[in-house]
Motif scaffolding. Structure first.
Motif, short mmCIF file in Angstrom:
data_model
loop_
_atom_site.label_atom_id
_atom_site.label_comp_id
_atom_site.label_asym_id
_atom_site.label_seq_id
_atom_site.Cartn_x
_atom_site.Cartn_y
_atom_site.Cartn_z
N GLY A 213 0.82 -1.21 0.00
CA GLY A 213 0.00 0.00 0.00
C GLY A 213 0.86 1.26 0.00
N HIS A 214 0.31 2.32 -0.59
CA HIS A 214 1.04 3.59 -0.62
C HIS A 214 0.04 4.74 -0.70
N VAL A 217 -2.68 5.10 -3.56
CA VAL A 217 -3.67 4.06 -3.84
C VAL A 217 -5.09 4.62 -3.87
N THR A 218 -5.41 5.50 -2.94
CA THR A 218 -6.79 5.97 -2.82
C THR A 218 -7.16 7.05 -3.84
#
Length: 285
Positions: A213-214, A217-218
Motif C-alpha cells: 500500500g502507498h 492508492v486511494t
C-alpha cells in the motif's frame, strides 16, 4: 460577471499585490493609472471584492506584465482564460473544469502526476484514449469520443514545445496491467510509454505491487508547478463528479511531499522501463 471561489480570489489578490510591489507602485498610484478609486485595488488585493477578467487585464497592463503565461494564468484565476486557446473550438464539449485543467497544463513549467488506474492523458495513445473514453463515458456518440481523443492528443503538444514541459509521472503497476482496449491497444500503449520514458524531460517511474500500500492508492492527483510563480502551484484531485483544486500553500506542500515519497518507493526510471517491457511482453503472447 463571473464570480470566482474565495480561495482563488484571495490567491489572485495576493499575486496582483506582489506584481504591484514589483512595479514599485502604491495602491493609490495603481488605481489612478487604472482610472479607479483606490478602494477598488485594495478590495481586489485582499480578496474582498469580485474581480473580472477585464479588471485583471487592466492591472497587468498598469504593472507592465507582458509574459503571456503569467497573463493567462492570472486571468484564468479570475474565472476563465484570457485568450482563446486551441481548445476553444471544443468549448461545447468540454466542461469548464476541464478547460481550466488544460489552461494550467499549458502554462505550467513542470507537472507531477500520480496515477493509480490509467495512463496519464499526456502519455496516452489515440487508440488507448478512444477505448478508455468509450468505456468510462458510454453515453457519448462516436463523434464526441473522437473529439475528446483529439483534445487529449492536442494536449500532448506541451511535451514537444520549446522549452518542453518537464513531466514526472509515478504509475501504480495496476495502470500497466489494466486491460483498456485489448492486447493490441495495450501493446501499443506500453510501447509508447517506453519511448516517452526516453525523452530527457520525462521521468517515468512505476510503483510495483510488491511495494504494498502507498499514499497514491486511494486517489490519483496532479501537481501543476509554475517555477516563475510558485505561489500559483496547484493540485488537482479527481473524484466521481468532477475535480478538486487544492491551492493552499501547506496543502500543496503536503501533496508535493507525498509525491516525493512515492518516487522513493517506486522503481528507478531504468528499472521501471524494464518492468513496462516485461508486462508488455505478456500482452503480446
Amino acid at each position: 460577471m463571473e464570480r470566482v471561489p474565495a480561495v482563488r480570489r484571495r490567491r489572485l489578490g495576493e499575486e496582483l499585490r506582489r506584481l504591484r510591489d514589483s512595479a514599485a507602485l502604491t495602491s493609490g498610484e495603481a488605481a489612478r493609472r487604472a482610472g479607479w478609486h483606490q478602494s477598488k485595488v485594495s478590495r481586489i488585493e485582499t480578496g474582498a471584492s469580485t474581480v473580472t477578467v477585464g479588471d485583471v487585464g487592466v492591472l497587468l497592463d498598469v504593472y507592465d506584465v507582458r509574459d503571456r503565461r503569467v497573463r493567462d494564468l492570472l486571468t484564468m484565476l479570475a474565472g476563465r482564460a484570457h485568450r482563446r486557446g486551441w481548445w476553444h473550438e471544443f468549448r461545447d464539449l468540454l466542461p469548464e473544469q476541464y478547460r481550466d485543467f488544460i489552461t494550467l497544463e499549458t502554462g505550467a513549467g513542470r507537472i507531477l502526476s500520480m496515477e493509480n488506474s490509467v495512463v496519464p492523458g499526456l502519455l496516452q495513445t489515440p487508440a488507448y484514449g478512444r477505448a478508455l473514453t468509450s468505456s468510462v463515458m458510454p453515453g457519448l456518440t462516436a463523434e464526441e469520443v473522437a473529439a475528446l481523443v483529439e483534445v487529449r492528443t492536442a494536449r500532448q503538444a506541451v511535451l514537444r514545445q520549446d522549452p518542453p514541459l518537464e513531466f514526472l509521472a509515478v504509475l501504480d503497476e495496476a495502470v500497466l496491467r489494466r486491460d483498456v482496449g485489448g492486447p493490441q491497444v495495450m501493446d501499443g500503449q506500453l510501447a509508447h510509454l517506453e519511448a516517452a520514458a526516453g525523452l530527457p524531460h520525462v521521468r517515468l517511474q512505476v510503483v510495483p505491487f510488491t511495494a504494498g500500500g502507498h499514499t497514491g492508492v486511494t486517489n490519483s492527483f496532479v501537481i501543476f508547478v509554475f517555477p516563475q510563480m510558485p505561489e500559483l502551484d496547484v493540485v488537482v484531485v479527481d473524484h466521481l463528479t468532477g475535480s478538486l483544486h487544492v491551492d493552499r500553500t501547506e496543502d500543496v506542500a503536503a501533496y508535493t511531499a507525498a509525491f516525493t515519497g512515492l518516487r522513493a518507493r517506486a522503481l528507478p526510471c531504468e528499472e521501471s522501463v524494464a518492468l513496462i517491457a516485461r508486462i508488455r511482453a505478456g500482452w503480446t503472447r
